[in-house]
Design an enzyme around this catalytic site. Structure first.
Site, short mmCIF file in Angstrom:
data_model
loop_
_atom_site.label_atom_id
_atom_site.label_comp_id
_atom_site.label_asym_id
_atom_site.label_seq_id
_atom_site.Cartn_x
_atom_site.Cartn_y
_atom_site.Cartn_z
N GLU A 1 78.20 68.50 47.62
CA GLU A 1 77.66 67.55 48.59
C GLU A 1 78.43 66.26 48.43
O GLU A 1 78.74 65.85 47.31
CB GLU A 1 76.18 67.32 48.32
N ASN B 1 84.00 60.21 53.00
CA ASN B 1 84.71 60.29 51.73
C ASN B 1 86.08 60.92 51.99
O ASN B 1 86.17 61.99 52.60
CB ASN B 1 83.90 61.14 50.74
N TYR C 1 88.83 69.24 50.11
CA TYR C 1 87.88 70.35 50.12
C TYR C 1 88.12 71.30 51.29
O TYR C 1 88.02 72.51 51.13
CB TYR C 1 86.45 69.82 50.11
#
Length: 163
Positions: free
Chosen positions: A112, A117, A123
């Site tokens: 999470e 970000n 990711y």
């Protein structure tokens, strides 16, 4: 590019972890954990710490903290010193966590993060996809609110583990 050595960390590495965390997390969002939180989590048997250290240095440049819950692993923290970013250390840490999670029987790896970000690109490139959102979950020091994004990556089953 310098070769990066991945190793399992312990509570004895807390100074290096805190040094990396203090430099890597933006204090405006309050996302960094304190020493007690990290050590408390590390005291649990289903939690592991991975360090990434350039082979020409003694000090880790990044770390990842993860845990296993039944057949799901969660990447709790991942940080790379700003001066070391762009060298693939974050991706090396993600893959090391995924490998260890798979070896422990996890079928997927979750995390999470705050929307906005900059690590989202890392990711996404590592195979994570958004599966959820928590509205206004994070609050900045300026009282601004930010959604939390939940991401998951399937790990599959290692054929060597199936009887």
């Amino acid at each position: 590019m310098t070769r990066v050595i991945v190793s399992t960390g312990t509570a004895a590495n807390i100074e290096a972890v805190m040094r990396i965390m203090d430099s890597a997390f933006d204090p405006n969002f309050g996302e960094a954990w304190n020493r007690g939180q990290v050590l408390g989590m590390m005291s649990l048997s289903d939690v592991w710490l991975i360090l990434a250290t350039p082979d020409d240095d003694e000090m880790p440049e990044g770390f990842a903290l993860a845990r296993l819950t039944i057949d799901e692993a969660e990447l709790l923290l991942l940080a790379v010193r700003p001066e070391a970013r762009g060298r693939g250390i974050g991706r090396i840490l993600v893959e090391a966590v995924a490998e260890k999670a798979r070896a422990r029987g996890a079928l997927r790896l979750m995390l999470e993060m705050r929307e906005g970000n900059g690590a989202l690109a890392l990711y996404a490139a590592a195979g994570f996809a958004q599966i959820g959102r928590r509205r206004d979950y994070y609050r900045g020091r300026d009282m601004s609110r930010h959604d939390a994004i939940t991401l998951a990556r399937p790990l599959g089953i290692d054929p060597g583990l199936v009887a």
